[in-house]
Scaffold this active site. Structure first.
Site, mmCIF file in Angstrom:
data_model
loop_
_atom_site.group_PDB
_atom_site.id
_atom_site.type_symbol
_atom_site.label_atom_id
_atom_site.label_comp_id
_atom_site.label_asym_id
_atom_site.label_seq_id
_atom_site.Cartn_x
_atom_site.Cartn_y
_atom_site.Cartn_z
ATOM 1 N N TYR A 103 -1.406 -0.524 10.402
ATOM 2 C CA TYR A 103 -1.642 -0.642 9.036
ATOM 3 C C TYR A 103 -0.899 -0.484 8.301
ATOM 4 O O TYR A 103 -0.089 -1.466 7.559
ATOM 5 C CB TYR A 103 -3.133 -0.308 8.528
ATOM 6 C CG TYR A 103 -3.278 -0.391 7.148
ATOM 7 C CD1 TYR A 103 -3.538 -1.834 6.792
ATOM 8 C CD2 TYR A 103 -3.186 0.499 6.014
ATOM 9 C CE1 TYR A 103 -3.745 -1.969 5.402
ATOM 10 C CE2 TYR A 103 -3.253 0.245 4.921
ATOM 11 C CZ TYR A 103 -3.640 -1.136 4.454
ATOM 12 O OH TYR A 103 -3.749 -1.377 2.987
ATOM 13 N N SER A 131 0.860 -1.174 0.127
ATOM 14 C CA SER A 131 0.094 0.012 0.069
ATOM 15 C C SER A 131 0.905 1.256 0.122
ATOM 16 O O SER A 131 1.984 1.125 0.541
ATOM 17 C CB SER A 131 -1.011 -0.107 1.445
ATOM 18 O OG SER A 131 -1.502 1.254 1.393
HETATM 19 P P1 NDP Z 1 -11.520 -5.834 0.611
HETATM 20 O O1 NDP Z 1 -12.134 -5.497 1.854
HETATM 21 O O2 NDP Z 1 -12.765 -5.409 -0.353
HETATM 22 O O3 NDP Z 1 -10.991 -7.166 0.434
HETATM 23 C C1 NDP Z 1 -10.259 -7.838 1.266
HETATM 24 C C2 NDP Z 1 -10.019 -9.266 1.158
HETATM 25 O O4 NDP Z 1 -9.287 -10.090 2.024
HETATM 26 C C3 NDP Z 1 -11.314 -10.174 1.307
HETATM 27 O O5 NDP Z 1 -11.651 -10.905 0.059
HETATM 28 C C4 NDP Z 1 -11.470 -10.566 2.640
HETATM 29 O O6 NDP Z 1 -12.185 -12.080 2.597
HETATM 30 C C5 NDP Z 1 -9.916 -11.008 2.589
HETATM 31 N N1 NDP Z 1 -9.302 -10.953 3.900
HETATM 32 C C6 NDP Z 1 -9.461 -10.410 5.045
HETATM 33 N N2 NDP Z 1 -8.806 -10.970 6.344
HETATM 34 C C7 NDP Z 1 -8.683 -12.322 5.817
HETATM 35 C C8 NDP Z 1 -8.209 -13.675 6.380
HETATM 36 N N3 NDP Z 1 -7.808 -13.585 7.814
HETATM 37 N N4 NDP Z 1 -8.070 -14.549 5.648
HETATM 38 C C9 NDP Z 1 -8.432 -14.649 4.364
HETATM 39 N N5 NDP Z 1 -8.686 -13.923 3.981
HETATM 40 C C10 NDP Z 1 -8.952 -12.514 4.554
HETATM 41 O O7 NDP Z 1 -10.214 -4.960 0.533
HETATM 42 P P2 NDP Z 1 -9.276 -4.705 -0.770
HETATM 43 O O8 NDP Z 1 -9.664 -5.599 -2.086
HETATM 44 O O9 NDP Z 1 -9.337 -3.156 -0.968
HETATM 45 O O10 NDP Z 1 -8.145 -4.843 -0.379
HETATM 46 C C11 NDP Z 1 -7.098 -6.042 -0.625
HETATM 47 C C12 NDP Z 1 -5.714 -5.741 -0.129
HETATM 48 O O11 NDP Z 1 -5.148 -4.540 -0.941
HETATM 49 C C13 NDP Z 1 -5.574 -5.491 1.142
HETATM 50 O O12 NDP Z 1 -4.480 -6.350 1.493
HETATM 51 C C14 NDP Z 1 -5.492 -4.256 1.316
HETATM 52 O O13 NDP Z 1 -4.646 -3.880 2.614
HETATM 53 C C15 NDP Z 1 -4.747 -3.697 0.246
HETATM 54 N N6 NDP Z 1 -4.899 -2.277 -0.022
HETATM 55 C C16 NDP Z 1 -6.148 -1.650 -0.326
HETATM 56 C C17 NDP Z 1 -6.315 -0.397 -0.841
HETATM 57 C C18 NDP Z 1 -7.598 0.129 -0.737
HETATM 58 O O14 NDP Z 1 -7.908 1.555 -0.790
HETATM 59 N N7 NDP Z 1 -8.809 -0.632 -1.050
HETATM 60 C C19 NDP Z 1 -5.070 0.366 -1.184
HETATM 61 C C20 NDP Z 1 -3.989 -0.229 -0.996
HETATM 62 C C21 NDP Z 1 -3.915 -1.557 -0.736
HETATM 63 P P3 NDP Z 1 -12.999 -12.648 3.703
HETATM 64 O O15 NDP Z 1 -13.525 -11.563 4.458
HETATM 65 O O16 NDP Z 1 -13.969 -13.296 2.947
HETATM 66 O O17 NDP Z 1 -12.124 -13.451 4.406
HETATM 67 C C1 8X3 Z 2 -5.098 1.737 1.524
HETATM 68 C C2 8X3 Z 2 -4.943 2.898 1.049
HETATM 69 O O1 8X3 Z 2 -4.273 5.525 1.715
HETATM 70 O O2 8X3 Z 2 -6.130 4.077 2.872
HETATM 71 O O3 8X3 Z 2 -3.981 0.745 1.759
HETATM 72 O O4 8X3 Z 2 -3.899 3.628 3.389
HETATM 73 S S1 8X3 Z 2 -4.620 3.943 2.318
#
Ligand code: NDP
Ligand code: 8X3
Length: 253
Positions: free
Chosen positions: A152, A139
Site C-alpha cells: 500500500y 498518502s
Molecule cells: P473509501 O474506501 O471510502 O473510498 C474509496 C473509493 O475508491 C470508493 O469510492 C471506491 O468505489 C473506489 N475504488 C476502489 N477500488 C476501485 C476500482 N478498482 N475502481 C474504481 N473505483 C474504486 O476510502 P477513502 O475515501 O478514505 O480513500 C480515497 C483515497 O484516499 C484512496 O486512494 C486512499 O488510498 C487514499 N487515502 C485514504 C486515507 C484514509 O485514511 N482514509 C488517507 C490517505 C489516503 P467503489 O468501491 O464503488 O468502486
Molecule cells: C491511509 C493513511 O496511515 O493508514 O493512506 O496509511 S494510513
C-alpha cells in the site's frame, strides 16, 4: 460554461465528499466508481443543484476507462480537474502473511488504475490548459514506513513520484499536478482494509479526532481553484492529534 470535475471513487469517503463540495460551487460532475447504486444515490442528491454524469467504472480496466472518457456527453467533455482518488489498502498484516492477490489488487488499483485514468484524460486537460488540475490521492504512507503498509505505502510512493514526473512533462501546458498525502482519515477505507472489521474501525478512529472526508474534499477543492499560476506539488495533511513515532528496535529478550 460550468467547469467540469472528473472524480474516481465518488461512491464513498473523499471522492463522495468532493462531489458535494464541487457541487456547492456549481461545477459539473463526472462521478465514477464500481458501485452503481451509490453513484445513483449521489447523482440523485446532487443533480437538482448541478449537472451530473455518472459512469460505473473499474479504474483497473484501461479499455473501459478509455471508453468512458471518449463517450463523455458534450457538456462534460471539457474536463478542468481530474481527481484521481480511487484506491484501497488490503492485507493489514505483515508482508510475510499477506496474500499475493491482495498485493496485486493494490498495485492494479492504486498504480495501474491511476495511470489509466491519467493517460486517458491528459489530452483533454492539456486542451483545457491554464487552470486545469490533476489531484492525485497519495498518502502519508507513501513517505513514511510503518508495519503492515508494505505494498500500500509503496503504491502511494509511486503516486508521489508519478505526480512529480508529470509536473516535469506538463511544464508549459498550464496543467497542474498535486500529490495530496492525508494521514488518519475516517472513512470506509479501514473497513475495506480489514475485510469489514467494525471493531478495528472503532479502535482506529475512536478516542481521537481523525480527519473527515469533508476536510480532504475542502483541500481538493481549494487546490483546483487556486489561481492558475500556482502549483502545490505535494500537500501532507495529518490530524492535529497524529504525529510520527519512534524507530522500532529488535532487542534480546
Ligand atoms: P473509501 O474506501 O471510502 O473510498 C474509496 C473509493 O475508491 C470508493 O469510492 C471506491 O468505489 C473506489 N475504488 C476502489 N477500488 C476501485 C476500482 N478498482 N475502481 C474504481 N473505483 C474504486 O476510502 P477513502 O475515501 O478514505 O480513500 C480515497 C483515497 O484516499 C484512496 O486512494 C486512499 O488510498 C487514499 N487515502 C485514504 C486515507 C484514509 O485514511 N482514509 C488517507 C490517505 C489516503 P467503489 O468501491 O464503488 O468502486
Ligand atoms: C491511509 C493513511 O496511515 O493508514 O493512506 O496509511 S494510513
Amino acid at each position: 460554461m460550468p467547469k467540469v470535475v472528473f472524480i474516481t471513487g465518488a461512491t464513498s469517503g473523499f471522492g463522495r465528499a468532493a462531489a458535494y463540495r464541487f457541487a456547492d460551487a456549481e461545477w459539473s460532475l463526472v462521478l465514477t466508481g464500481r458501485r452503481r447504486a451509490r453513484l445513483d444515490e449521489v447523482a440523485n442528491d446532487l443533480s437538482p443543484r448541478t449537472p451530473v454524469h455518472t459512469a460505473q467504472l473499474d479504474v483497473r480496466d484501461a479499455d473501459h476507462v478509455r471508453h468512458v472518457v471518449d463517450t463523455l456527453p458534450n457538456a462534460f467533455k471539457n474536463v478542468t480537474a481530474l481527481i484521481n482518488n480511487a484506491g484501497l489498502a488490503l492485507a493489514p498484516q505483515p508482508s510475510q502473511q499477506a496474500d499475493l492477490a491482495d498485493w496485486h489488487t493494490m498495485i492494479d488499483t492504486n498504480i495501474t488504475g491511476l495511470v489509466n485514468v491519467t493517460h486517458a484524460l491528459m489530452p483533454t486537460l492539456i486542451e483545457t490548459g491554464p487552470g486545469a488540475s490533476i489531484v492525485n490521492l497519495g498518502s502519508v504512507a507513501g513517505q513514511w514506513p510503518y508495519p503492515g503498509s508494505h505494498v500500500y505505502g509503496a503504491s502511494k510512493a509511486f503516486v508521489q513520484q508519478f505526480s512529480y514526473n508529470l509536473r516535469c512533462d506538463l511544464l508549459g501546458t498550464g496543467v497542474r499536478v498535486t500529490d495530496i498525502a492525508p494521514g488518519l482519515a475516517e472513512s470506509e477505507f479501514t473497513l475495506v482494509r480489514t475485510g469489514g472489521d467494525r471493531a478495528a474501525y472503532d479502535r482506529l478512529y475512536g478516542d481521537t479526532t481523525p480527519l473527515q472526508p469533508e476536510d480532504i474534499a475542502e483541500t481538493i477543492f481549494w487546490l483546483a481553484n487556486l489561481p492558475p499560476h500556482i502549483n502545490v506539488n505535494r500537500l501532507e495533511i495529518m490530524p492535529t492529534r497524529q504525529a510520527w513515532s519512534a524507530f522500532a528496535v529488535d532487542r534480546d529478550a
